[in-house]
Design a protein around this motif. Sequence first.
Motif, PDB file in Angstrom:
ATOM      1  N   GLU A   1     -19.379  -6.846  29.063  1.00 48.04           N
ATOM      2  CA  GLU A   1     -19.385  -5.903  30.188  1.00 48.04           C
ATOM      3  C   GLU A   1     -19.306  -6.585  31.547  1.00 48.04           C
ATOM      4  O   GLU A   1     -19.049  -5.922  32.552  1.00 48.04           O
ATOM      5  CB  GLU A   1     -20.650  -5.038  30.133  1.00 48.04           C
ATOM      6  CG  GLU A   1     -20.736  -4.168  28.887  1.00 48.04           C
ATOM      7  CD  GLU A   1     -19.520  -3.258  28.729  1.00 48.04           C
ATOM      8  OE1 GLU A   1     -19.209  -2.535  29.680  1.00 48.04           O
ATOM      9  OE2 GLU A   1     -18.878  -3.294  27.654  1.00 48.04           O
ATOM     10  N   SER A   2     -19.513  -7.897  31.624  1.00 45.98           N
ATOM     11  CA  SER A   2     -19.370  -8.601  32.900  1.00 45.98           C
ATOM     12  C   SER A   2     -17.974  -9.202  33.047  1.00 45.98           C
ATOM     13  O   SER A   2     -17.715  -9.973  33.969  1.00 45.98           O
ATOM     14  CB  SER A   2     -20.426  -9.704  33.018  1.00 45.98           C
ATOM     15  OG  SER A   2     -20.206 -10.696  32.016  1.00 45.98           O
ATOM     16  N   SER A   3     -17.106  -8.834  32.139  1.00 47.33           N
ATOM     17  CA  SER A   3     -15.731  -9.343  32.168  1.00 47.33           C
ATOM     18  C   SER A   3     -14.757  -8.172  32.259  1.00 47.33           C
ATOM     19  O   SER A   3     -15.049  -7.060  31.799  1.00 47.33           O
ATOM     20  CB  SER A   3     -15.436 -10.183  30.924  1.00 47.33           C
ATOM     21  OG  SER A   3     -16.325 -11.277  30.837  1.00 47.33           O
TER      22      SER A   3
ATOM     23  N   GLU B   1     -14.110 -13.269  34.294  1.00 48.09           N
ATOM     24  CA  GLU B   1     -14.759 -13.814  33.106  1.00 48.09           C
ATOM     25  C   GLU B   1     -16.239 -14.007  33.396  1.00 48.09           C
ATOM     26  O   GLU B   1     -16.613 -14.876  34.196  1.00 48.09           O
ATOM     27  CB  GLU B   1     -14.118 -15.145  32.696  1.00 48.09           C
ATOM     28  CG  GLU B   1     -14.741 -15.737  31.440  1.00 48.09           C
ATOM     29  CD  GLU B   1     -14.044 -17.017  30.995  1.00 48.09           C
ATOM     30  OE1 GLU B   1     -14.665 -17.785  30.235  1.00 48.09           O
ATOM     31  OE2 GLU B   1     -12.881 -17.263  31.397  1.00 48.09           O
ATOM     32  N   GLN B   2     -17.052 -13.144  32.819  1.00 46.52           N
ATOM     33  CA  GLN B   2     -18.507 -13.189  33.004  1.00 46.52           C
ATOM     34  C   GLN B   2     -18.852 -13.291  34.492  1.00 46.52           C
ATOM     35  O   GLN B   2     -19.626 -14.137  34.927  1.00 46.52           O
ATOM     36  CB  GLN B   2     -19.102 -14.337  32.201  1.00 46.52           C
ATOM     37  CG  GLN B   2     -18.899 -14.138  30.699  1.00 46.52           C
ATOM     38  CD  GLN B   2     -19.454 -15.261  29.856  1.00 46.52           C
ATOM     39  OE1 GLN B   2     -19.345 -16.430  30.234  1.00 46.52           O
ATOM     40  NE2 GLN B   2     -20.034 -14.927  28.702  1.00 46.52           N
ATOM     41  N   GLY B   3     -18.250 -12.392  35.284  1.00 47.57           N
ATOM     42  CA  GLY B   3     -18.549 -12.270  36.703  1.00 47.57           C
ATOM     43  C   GLY B   3     -17.711 -13.132  37.623  1.00 47.57           C
ATOM     44  O   GLY B   3     -17.710 -12.938  38.840  1.00 47.57           O
ATOM     45  N   LYS B   4     -16.977 -14.124  37.083  1.00 50.76           N
ATOM     46  CA  LYS B   4     -16.169 -15.037  37.889  1.00 50.76           C
ATOM     47  C   LYS B   4     -14.727 -14.526  37.974  1.00 50.76           C
ATOM     48  O   LYS B   4     -14.081 -14.291  36.956  1.00 50.76           O
ATOM     49  CB  LYS B   4     -16.191 -16.435  37.271  1.00 50.76           C
ATOM     50  CG  LYS B   4     -15.152 -17.412  37.809  1.00 50.76           C
ATOM     51  CD  LYS B   4     -15.401 -17.818  39.240  1.00 50.76           C
ATOM     52  CE  LYS B   4     -14.410 -18.894  39.679  1.00 50.76           C
ATOM     53  NZ  LYS B   4     -14.558 -19.241  41.099  1.00 50.76           N
TER      54      LYS B   4
ATOM     55  N   ASN C   1     -13.965  -5.516  29.666  1.00 52.09           N
ATOM     56  CA  ASN C   1     -13.970  -6.112  28.321  1.00 52.09           C
ATOM     57  C   ASN C   1     -12.593  -5.977  27.661  1.00 52.09           C
ATOM     58  O   ASN C   1     -12.438  -5.391  26.591  1.00 52.09           O
ATOM     59  CB  ASN C   1     -15.051  -5.461  27.449  1.00 52.09           C
ATOM     60  CG  ASN C   1     -15.313  -6.270  26.177  1.00 52.09           C
ATOM     61  OD1 ASN C   1     -15.001  -7.463  26.118  1.00 52.09           O
ATOM     62  ND2 ASN C   1     -15.869  -5.622  25.164  1.00 52.09           N
ATOM     63  N   ALA C   2     -11.572  -6.522  28.325  1.00 54.04           N
ATOM     64  CA  ALA C   2     -10.199  -6.407  27.815  1.00 54.04           C
ATOM     65  C   ALA C   2      -9.395  -7.617  28.270  1.00 54.04           C
ATOM     66  O   ALA C   2      -9.817  -8.373  29.143  1.00 54.04           O
ATOM     67  CB  ALA C   2      -9.544  -5.127  28.333  1.00 54.04           C
ATOM     68  N   GLN C   3      -8.227  -7.778  27.654  1.00 53.10           N
ATOM     69  CA  GLN C   3      -7.275  -8.787  28.122  1.00 53.10           C
ATOM     70  C   GLN C   3      -6.127  -8.107  28.847  1.00 53.10           C
ATOM     71  O   GLN C   3      -5.882  -6.902  28.695  1.00 53.10           O
ATOM     72  CB  GLN C   3      -6.771  -9.632  26.960  1.00 53.10           C
ATOM     73  CG  GLN C   3      -7.829 -10.611  26.456  1.00 53.10           C
ATOM     74  CD  GLN C   3      -7.238 -11.738  25.624  1.00 53.10           C
ATOM     75  OE1 GLN C   3      -6.183 -11.628  25.037  1.00 53.10           O
ATOM     76  NE2 GLN C   3      -7.956 -12.857  25.590  1.00 53.10           N
ATOM     77  N   GLY C   4      -5.408  -8.907  29.617  1.00 52.85           N
ATOM     78  CA  GLY C   4      -4.405  -8.356  30.526  1.00 52.85           C
ATOM     79  C   GLY C   4      -3.344  -7.493  29.879  1.00 52.85           C
ATOM     80  O   GLY C   4      -2.897  -6.499  30.449  1.00 52.85           O
TER      81      GLY C   4
ATOM     82  N   TYR D   1     -10.936 -15.287  30.357  1.00 52.07           N
ATOM     83  CA  TYR D   1     -11.135 -14.188  29.417  1.00 52.07           C
ATOM     84  C   TYR D   1     -11.795 -12.980  30.056  1.00 52.07           C
ATOM     85  O   TYR D   1     -12.883 -13.066  30.625  1.00 52.07           O
ATOM     86  CB  TYR D   1     -11.966 -14.663  28.229  1.00 52.07           C
ATOM     87  CG  TYR D   1     -11.166 -15.561  27.325  1.00 52.07           C
ATOM     88  CD1 TYR D   1     -10.282 -15.020  26.406  1.00 52.07           C
ATOM     89  CD2 TYR D   1     -11.259 -16.943  27.437  1.00 52.07           C
ATOM     90  CE1 TYR D   1      -9.518 -15.842  25.591  1.00 52.07           C
ATOM     91  CE2 TYR D   1     -10.504 -17.770  26.622  1.00 52.07           C
ATOM     92  CZ  TYR D   1      -9.627 -17.209  25.708  1.00 52.07           C
ATOM     93  OH  TYR D   1      -8.868 -18.015  24.904  1.00 52.07           O
ATOM     94  N   GLY D   2     -11.097 -11.856  29.930  1.00 45.64           N
ATOM     95  CA  GLY D   2     -11.664 -10.595  30.394  1.00 45.64           C
ATOM     96  C   GLY D   2     -12.316  -9.816  29.289  1.00 45.64           C
ATOM     97  O   GLY D   2     -12.758  -8.682  29.512  1.00 45.64           O
TER      98      GLY D   2
END
Length: 915
Positions: A271-273, A351-354, A297-300, A266-267
């Motif tokens: 703000e960390s995604s 996703e949360q930095g990953k 903060n978005a999806q593809g 999940y993007g």
Amino acid sequence: MSDTKRVYRFGSDANGVDVTEGASSMKYMLGGKGANLAEMCRIGLPVPGGYTITCQTCMEYADAGNVWPAGALDEIEAATRDLEERMGKRLGDARDPLLVSVRSGAPFSMPGMMDTVLNLGLNDASAQGLIAQTGDPHFVWDSYRRFIQMFSDVVMGVDAELFENALTDKRLIAGVRTDAELSADDLHELVEEFKGIFRANVSAAEHPELIVDGAIAFPQDPAVQLKLAIEAVFGSWMNERACIYRKANDIPDDLGTAVNVQAMAYGNKGESSATGVAFTRNPANGARERYGDFLVNAQGEDVVAGIRNTEPIQKMGEYPALAQAAADLERIFQILEGHFHDMCDIEFTIEQGKLWMLQTRVGKRTAQAALRIAIDMVEEGLIDRAEAVRRIDPAQLDQLLHPQFDASADFEVLARGLNASPGAAVGEVVFSSDDAVAAVAEGRKVILVRWETNPDDLKGMVAAEGILTSHGGKTSHAAVIARGMGAPCVCGAEAIQIDAAAKEARVAGTDIVLREGDVISIDGTEGIVVAGAVPLVSVELTGDLETILSWADEIRLRPGNTHPYHVRVNADNPEDAERALGFGAEAIGLCRTEHMFLGERKNIIQTFILSDDPAVREQALSDLLAVQTGDFLKMFRTMDGRDVVVRLIDPPLHEFLDAPRELEVDIARREAAGAPEAELAPLRARLRRIDGMAEMNPMLGLRGVRLSFVFPELPLMQVRAVASAAATLIRDEGLDPRPEVMVPLVALATEQVQMRAVCEQVIAEVAAEFGVALDIPVGTMLELPRACLTADEIARSADFLCFGTNDLTQTTFGFSRDDAESKFMPVYLHRKLVEKNPFETIDKAVLELVRMAVEKARSVKPAMHCGVCGEHGGDPASIRGLFNTAGVDYVSCSPYRVPIARLAAAQAKLAEPVR
């Protein structure tokens, strides 16, 4: 249960051990996406786990009338249970649910043409569980509303505008500009509204499996969601836009698409995604720089759909929460290029930095970029010159031969956007795909102007000269498709404020309004829009293109080649000949002398054909000799030291005569106006003469060599003109003219024997007259099946053979080219009676006739020189067959196709079978 394996795993098990079953070599089974997901897993990149359902399963399902093959659903269910075990989560679980994406993936990249479903597995219960697990209701309700919207559109066919309108209304009520600014409560309300839209627009009769308590309802069972989504992706293989794309890109219809079911990353978790699409090099110009877009903060789908303006990939490291992921992405860029030895196109989510890798493939690029990247990779030692030549699509070179703005032109920029696809175009503004198609059908050139294109716009994009959008980035649908087609495209021109319903666009900050039909110019290289028509110019063969073509020439003409592959040009005037030399043509393979009789000279040939007065005919013949000799002087001078194959007069006789019905109307009008008999009598006599020469089937009538026997003065005159021009240049200018005379439409060896005797007699007379030695070969043009079947007999009286494959195709099929392409060929292509238009790409039966004729001719003359002229000589697919199957020595094509033929011939040489 079938022994056929239909599902392949990728990713790791619960202990981190890779369990991937596929590899990049399996793209025809797993599709490009599935094969490359497997490959990324194998080289240790972070890829969410999943499984791939094969392309063959798609075709089995489709061929059976959308019925699942035996055992397929059981295998998919087992793969789903395995994925749940690997991820430690279950689909639909009310505490910690597994969510998956369902994506298409054909063997060849078809960006945006087929369907995708994200966030599958969400339902009312799992949404609550996910909120409890993440503590982030905004993220969950945003994901759920996305899933309902996408599932309804893609799987159930509900109009996507209904959801977009509801979303817009919600933003207006909330007083926010973007979806991301909506509150969790707003999004929760949207989920319920979206369910209502679903209920109101899905037929209970068509989907009884979705009836709950007597009414249709959005499916809560993840197994039902998954089955329907997979079926929808399979079905999208045959949707209209995918079929149009395959036809435009020469992709077979029987390959099918794989389906990739993959755990979601999940993007849109704050703000960390983030999510993005990127290329390891610039696909527009080939520069060694990272290129792409991302959104926080978005999806593809937000990136490729163009619904939010993106940020360039280079800025990602400036976000502290994304800095480590940006560094990891840079490392992966290098790994991918080092592994695939090519520019890669990737999709990723943070996703949360990953950082998670969702896809990679060899990236689509413009012709300019393809050349630059190939040359740079040779210099970097990643590939050799032969591989560089293999990688360039010959047809794509058309992009570099397309017009650009004239540098000397004076114009004012109306608006600026992103330089999404290079080249320039001029046309009338249209605001819809249908309007573009209709305008082009009327013979008008158009620019398709859209807020942002979507896959359903493909037919309009194909029809238009260029594409202009006010929204979207360099990886948006418009940009990717335009680059693939070689169409100029400017994206993200925000100053262009479009009102599609009113068919107008206002330019922000000005009082300028563009209305449908107004002419604009776009430059996709610079990303600019100009009001009015800007003069366009063609580019020269310089720089990277010249380098690649020089490497191609080294390959096809390399000293020591047992069989060099030559490229000639079809040219009927010195201007075309000179242009072709600049494009790298080695000689003229076809000079059509009948083209020298057109225009003002048509009266001369008409007089010769129609007059009964010997003196008048003799004068006409003398005039023709003078003008043809002058033409050949210029041609041979331009081509000094190079072969020029001159074909004797070939077309049907009626092409030189007036249309009889038009002449009849003219006579009637003169009679009505009271014209005297002295004026009318010659016209009536002319009409009787023309009517007396009328043929039921002119293409199979008095033409080619037959004209030379019925009007024997014509070949005598033409050969004398050729010989006299050559002799003059030898004697007076010390040049080295190398004409060759070709006799057209020969069916009988006796025709060639007698015509050769006539030619040799005239050549000898001219040589004696000028006191020079003339060596002018006399050959044959093979355009009839009988000629090919008796090529050994004809070859005994011919110095060379050239195949006119246009006419050979007509006479092999019994198709009239002029009628077939307008009357029934589109139907034949649509119904798959033929795979390709045989007048564009040579048919296997015609190719076999050529191969057989070459073999027969060389059985009596082992060194017989054989070539092909016509449209097939410039078609890359035909070129490979003509060289590698038929064994011809050269192809000859129109001037602007010479660079394409040079590259295609080199690729044919690299693919040459071992002999």
